[in-house]
Design a protein around this motif. Sequence first.
Motif, mmCIF file in Angstrom:
data_model
loop_
_atom_site.group_PDB
_atom_site.id
_atom_site.type_symbol
_atom_site.label_atom_id
_atom_site.label_comp_id
_atom_site.label_asym_id
_atom_site.label_seq_id
_atom_site.Cartn_x
_atom_site.Cartn_y
_atom_site.Cartn_z
ATOM 1 N N GLN A 22 7.889 3.908 15.684
ATOM 2 C CA GLN A 22 7.777 4.392 14.322
ATOM 3 C C GLN A 22 8.320 3.377 13.336
ATOM 4 O OE1 GLN A 22 11.154 7.472 15.078
ATOM 5 N NE2 GLN A 22 10.808 7.498 12.884
ATOM 6 N N GLN A 41 3.391 0.616 6.426
ATOM 7 C CA GLN A 41 2.063 1.194 6.309
ATOM 8 C C GLN A 41 1.317 1.135 7.643
ATOM 9 O OE1 GLN A 41 0.037 -0.721 3.077
ATOM 10 N NE2 GLN A 41 1.202 0.352 1.516
ATOM 11 N N PRO A 44 3.675 4.067 12.381
ATOM 12 C CA PRO A 44 3.596 5.515 12.177
ATOM 13 C C PRO A 44 4.937 6.123 11.792
ATOM 14 C CG PRO A 44 3.663 4.996 14.513
ATOM 15 C CD PRO A 44 3.584 3.677 13.803
ATOM 16 N N PRO A 45 4.918 7.327 11.220
ATOM 17 C CA PRO A 45 6.178 7.986 10.848
ATOM 18 C C PRO A 45 6.933 8.554 12.033
ATOM 19 C CG PRO A 45 4.290 9.361 10.287
ATOM 20 C CD PRO A 45 3.734 8.050 10.725
ATOM 21 N N ASP A 114 -1.939 11.871 8.498
ATOM 22 C CA ASP A 114 -2.205 11.115 7.276
ATOM 23 C C ASP A 114 -2.097 9.612 7.504
ATOM 24 O OD1 ASP A 114 -2.675 13.418 5.886
ATOM 25 O OD2 ASP A 114 -0.705 13.502 4.926
ATOM 26 N N TRP A 115 -1.246 9.208 8.444
ATOM 27 C CA TRP A 115 -1.079 7.787 8.737
ATOM 28 C C TRP A 115 -2.276 7.194 9.481
ATOM 29 C CZ3 TRP A 115 -0.970 5.838 13.740
ATOM 30 C CH2 TRP A 115 -0.666 4.481 13.874
ATOM 31 N N GLY A 119 -3.150 3.173 9.561
ATOM 32 C CA GLY A 119 -2.467 2.368 10.556
ATOM 33 C C GLY A 119 -2.992 2.378 11.968
#
Length: 318
Positions: A22, A41, A44-45, A114-115, A119
């Motif tokens: 992440q 960006q 990932p989160p 959303d990522w 990405g």
Amino acid sequence: MASAGDVFDHGRHGTSLARVEQAKNTRCSAASRVDADAQAQQSPPKPLLVAAPCDAGEYPVVVFLHGYLCNNYFYSQLIQHVASHGFIVVCPQLYTVSGPDTTSEINSAAAVIDWLAAGLSSKLAPGIRPNLAAVSISGHSRGGKVAFALGLGHAKTSLPLAALIAVDPVDGTGMGNQTPPPILAYKPNAIRVPAPVMVIGTGLGELPRNALFPPCAPLGVSHAAFYDECAAPACHLVARDYGHTDMMDDVTTGAKGLATRALCKSGGARAPMRRFVAGAMVAFLNKWVEGKPEWLDAVREQTVAAPVVLSAVEFRDE
């Protein structure tokens, strides 16, 4: 053309399995922050486990959400089976420790979705392209509840929903003891998501492992209750002789891995249940994402021998 039975075996694609770390928050100079923002960006989160075909091409994307207090790599064999049939499967690690409230993991799963557009491509091998016109969401146990929460709009996502698959979903410890936010409303057609839904259940999940432990998928908050509330199109398949964690890897390590066998009633060897769950997922995705209904029709008509005995094969058409 492959026979219907091949859906329960690995597909024609070799697969890769990759861990993706992440994004990290760091304190740095203004110039360095620009680089860090660009890197974030692409990162990932949440940490990811990504299974993908090895052959160059464009493939639909499935996000698979792990069960309560489980590690995402407990499902590595399952997601590679799905990937071998021509799908990219993204399995985030939503948390390490969590309480009863699922709100944070719903939001985390939405952030991962959303990522994807920004990405995911950068994390795949050359020649492997994700088709992100829509995304399918799947999840096991509490992850199945989170999948339904996303489908119902508890957290907004930027990508349309193609299909939703819940594997032995659980909405709490029993009727009247749902974990927040509750999904089940105990009303017909209360669950209306903008995509077709498959609910896969286990016959042993509603039974206790022994006198010391409660059922892992209690009656009234598990697969049957979810399916009963799903608006069409929806389907419900139940593996009679298998338990709540029997679709996981043959070997699940560490204390959490040991718990997957110690706490839940099991049908024994995991391979048959894992093959069934992966194959059912592929059959459903092939119809609703790829427009190829043959495999799901064969499962529905039971003209193909599943690797497990099914106690329920239910379809609710549009």
